[in-house]
Design an enzyme around this catalytic site. Structure first.
Site, PDB file in Angstrom:
ATOM      1  N   GLN A  55      -1.279   2.133  10.067  1.00 16.01           N
ATOM      2  CA  GLN A  55      -0.036   2.249   9.289  1.00 16.01           C
ATOM      3  C   GLN A  55       1.038   2.993  10.081  1.00 16.01           C
ATOM      4  OE1 GLN A  55      -3.087   2.928   8.058  1.00 16.01           O
ATOM      5  NE2 GLN A  55      -3.233   2.560   5.862  1.00 16.01           N
ATOM      6  N   ASN A 109      -5.355  12.465   1.170  1.00 13.12           N
ATOM      7  CA  ASN A 109      -4.400  11.649   1.938  1.00 13.12           C
ATOM      8  C   ASN A 109      -5.210  10.866   2.969  1.00 13.12           C
ATOM      9  OD1 ASN A 109      -1.600  10.901   2.372  1.00 13.12           O
ATOM     10  ND2 ASN A 109      -1.765  11.909   4.347  1.00 13.12           N
ATOM     11  N   ARG A 139       0.866  -1.177   0.000  1.00 13.31           N
ATOM     12  CA  ARG A 139       0.000   0.000   0.000  1.00 13.31           C
ATOM     13  C   ARG A 139       0.901   1.224   0.000  1.00 13.31           C
ATOM     14  NH1 ARG A 139       2.630   1.854   3.471  1.00 13.31           N
ATOM     15  NH2 ARG A 139       1.145   3.538   3.637  1.00 13.31           N
ATOM     16  N   ARG A 161      -7.550  -0.077  -6.444  1.00 19.81           N
ATOM     17  CA  ARG A 161      -7.707   0.996  -5.444  1.00 19.81           C
ATOM     18  C   ARG A 161      -7.897   2.316  -6.193  1.00 19.81           C
ATOM     19  NH1 ARG A 161      -4.155   1.235  -0.212  1.00 19.81           N
ATOM     20  NH2 ARG A 161      -6.068   2.216   0.539  1.00 19.81           N
ATOM     21  N   ASP A 185      -1.913  11.079  -1.591  1.00 21.07           N
ATOM     22  CA  ASP A 185      -2.336  10.040  -2.531  1.00 21.07           C
ATOM     23  C   ASP A 185      -2.785  10.623  -3.864  1.00 21.07           C
ATOM     24  OD1 ASP A 185      -2.752   8.842   0.312  1.00 21.07           O
ATOM     25  OD2 ASP A 185      -2.627   7.159  -1.077  1.00 21.07           O
TER      26      ASP A 185
HETATM   27  O1  MRU Z   1      -4.282   3.270   2.467  1.00 27.00           O
HETATM   28  P1  MRU Z   1      -2.813   3.486   2.282  1.00 27.00           P
HETATM   29  O2  MRU Z   1      -1.978   2.940   3.387  1.00 27.00           O
HETATM   30  O3  MRU Z   1      -2.358   3.041   0.915  1.00 27.00           O
HETATM   31  O4  MRU Z   1      -2.675   5.048   2.301  1.00 27.00           O
HETATM   32  C1  MRU Z   1      -1.430   5.682   2.198  1.00 27.00           C
HETATM   33  C2  MRU Z   1      -1.499   7.080   2.660  1.00 27.00           C
HETATM   34  O5  MRU Z   1      -2.531   7.691   2.661  1.00 27.00           O
HETATM   35  C3  MRU Z   1      -0.273   7.685   3.172  1.00 27.00           C
HETATM   36  O6  MRU Z   1      -0.642   8.629   4.117  1.00 27.00           O
HETATM   37  C4  MRU Z   1       0.635   8.355   2.224  1.00 27.00           C
HETATM   38  O7  MRU Z   1       0.830   9.658   2.515  1.00 27.00           O
HETATM   39  C5  MRU Z   1       0.444   8.303   0.783  1.00 27.00           C
HETATM   40  S1  MRU Z   1       1.703   7.275   0.224  1.00 27.00           S
HETATM   41  C6  MRU Z   1       3.232   8.083   0.425  1.00 27.00           C
END
Ligand code: MRU
Length: 361
Positions: free
Chosen positions: A205, A256, A45, A98, A246
């Protein structure tokens, strides 16, 4: 940390991030469908990481096609045309895994464009070209993160106490990390006093991945519950907020991890600079504001269960958006590999991309 391992012609091996920090186990993917499933189920992820992995998924789709051709199971159409059909279908499958992080779609489109160019220009051996392209996606992401680290370093006060969120580290990228890239560079330069990592409910996370990465590198980290952030800011325990993204629209709206917007509002109230670190592959210039970003909603059981154990009444209705949108008015600056956009807005962001076009021409 070799969390994405791949040699052309071999299966892709992904460190299973669902099992961290307890154990280091790898999941092997031999087909693009297995890659899509690994992304959907969070084996891997983080926006740039799923982009890098999706690019490999496209190379695997080309290998699947070549295998079928050898075994005489290929389509009836011309060679190049049928391969493009297979790749487009694989791209749709990967993109559907996703929806919010644009790096995934960006990587798929880059692979499709490479295959189309190879076909138009008769370059031959499209499989090898796609394998090279997939490796380039990962290598460029790693290089971009190191540059983000160097640019971001200039924003860190001496002895910085940094609040971060979710995981924007090596594990979320092809390596080094975006927000954690800045923290790594800052630590090497002796500018980081301490990182406060929010645990990041419900997937944790921050607790499972960010604290793990920072502990391994001996960067001082304090783990906090998400709802401690306001208390910590009120008590002047942090100097900046620094996190990843994101998807970023051309007007500077940032998608994000859910909870980012809450931190941005808190930071504004406490006059704490709020920085976002992300590579150019995270920008979606077609999107204007937050309404143009699809927000992924995930399974209720991620909220009602913790490490497989029920922590809430299973009949309770659950609303579980995985991301939120922070408007540019709450963002002090966005740190990219090409430089820093202060007070982000359409003008600054488009200038950043125009800058790239100038230096490429
Ligand atoms: O759901 P995830 O774990 O894939 O989401 C990741 C994020 O939102 C992180 O905060 C991140 O900033 C983006 S990836 C560097």
């Amino acid at each position: 940390m070799e969390h994405i391992q791949w040699d052309p012609g071999k299966p892709l091996r992904l460190l299973d991030q669902r099992r961290l920090p307890w154990e280091q186990v790898y999941v092997a993917c031999s087909t693009h469908r297995e890659v899509a499933s690994a992304i959907k189920n969070m084996v891997v992820r983080g926006a740039p990481a799923i982009g890098a992995v999706a690019a490999v998924g496209m190379a695997l789709a080309a290998a699947e096609f070549a295998r079928e051709e050898r075994e005489g199971a290929g389509g009836p159409e011309g060679e190049g045309r049928a391969l493009m059909d297979v790749l487009e279908e694989a791209g749709r499958c990967l993109k559907a895994s996703r929806p919010t992080a644009v790096n995934l779609a960006w990587a798929v489109d880059r692979m499709l464009a490479r295959a189309a160019r190879a076909r138009e220009e008769g370059e031959g051996d499209t499989l090898r070209l796609l394998q090279e392209e997939a490796r380039a996606v990962a290598a460029e992401d790693l290089a971009a993160n190191r540059r983000i680290g160097r640019h971001g370093l200039t924003l860190l006060p001496a002895g910085a106490r940094i609040l971060t969120y979710c995981n924007a580290g090596a594990l979320a990228t092809a390596g080094y990390g975006t927000a954690l890239g800045v923290i790594r560079a800052g630590h090497e330069a002796g500018r980081v006093r301490r990182v406060y990592a929010c645990e990041t409910r419900p997937y944790l996370q921050g607790a499972r991945l960010t604290a793990y990465e920072l502990c391994r590198e001996k960067i001082p980290v304090t783990l906090i519950t998400d709802n401690s952030a306001g208390y910590i800011m009120f008590n002047k325990m942090i100097d900046i907020v620094l996190l990843g993204a994101d998807r970023i629209t051309r007007q500077g709206f940032v998608a994000n991890k859910i909870g980012t917007y809450t931190l941005a509002v808190l930071a504004r109230e406490h006059k704490i600079p709020f920085f976002v670190a992300a590579p150019l592959s995270t920008f979606d210039l077609k999107a204007a504001d937050g309404r143009d970003i699809p927000i992924e909603e995930r399974e209720p059981r991620e909220v009602t269960r913790l490490a497989g154990k029920a922590i809430a009444c299973e009949e309770a209705e659950v609303f579980h958006p995985a991301f939120d949108i922070t408007p540019p008015s709450l963002i002090t600056a966005i740190i990219t590999e090409r430089g820093i956009v202060r007070d982000p807005g359409e003008e600054g962001i488009l200038a950043l991309f125009a800058e790239g076009r100038k230096s490429c021409s």
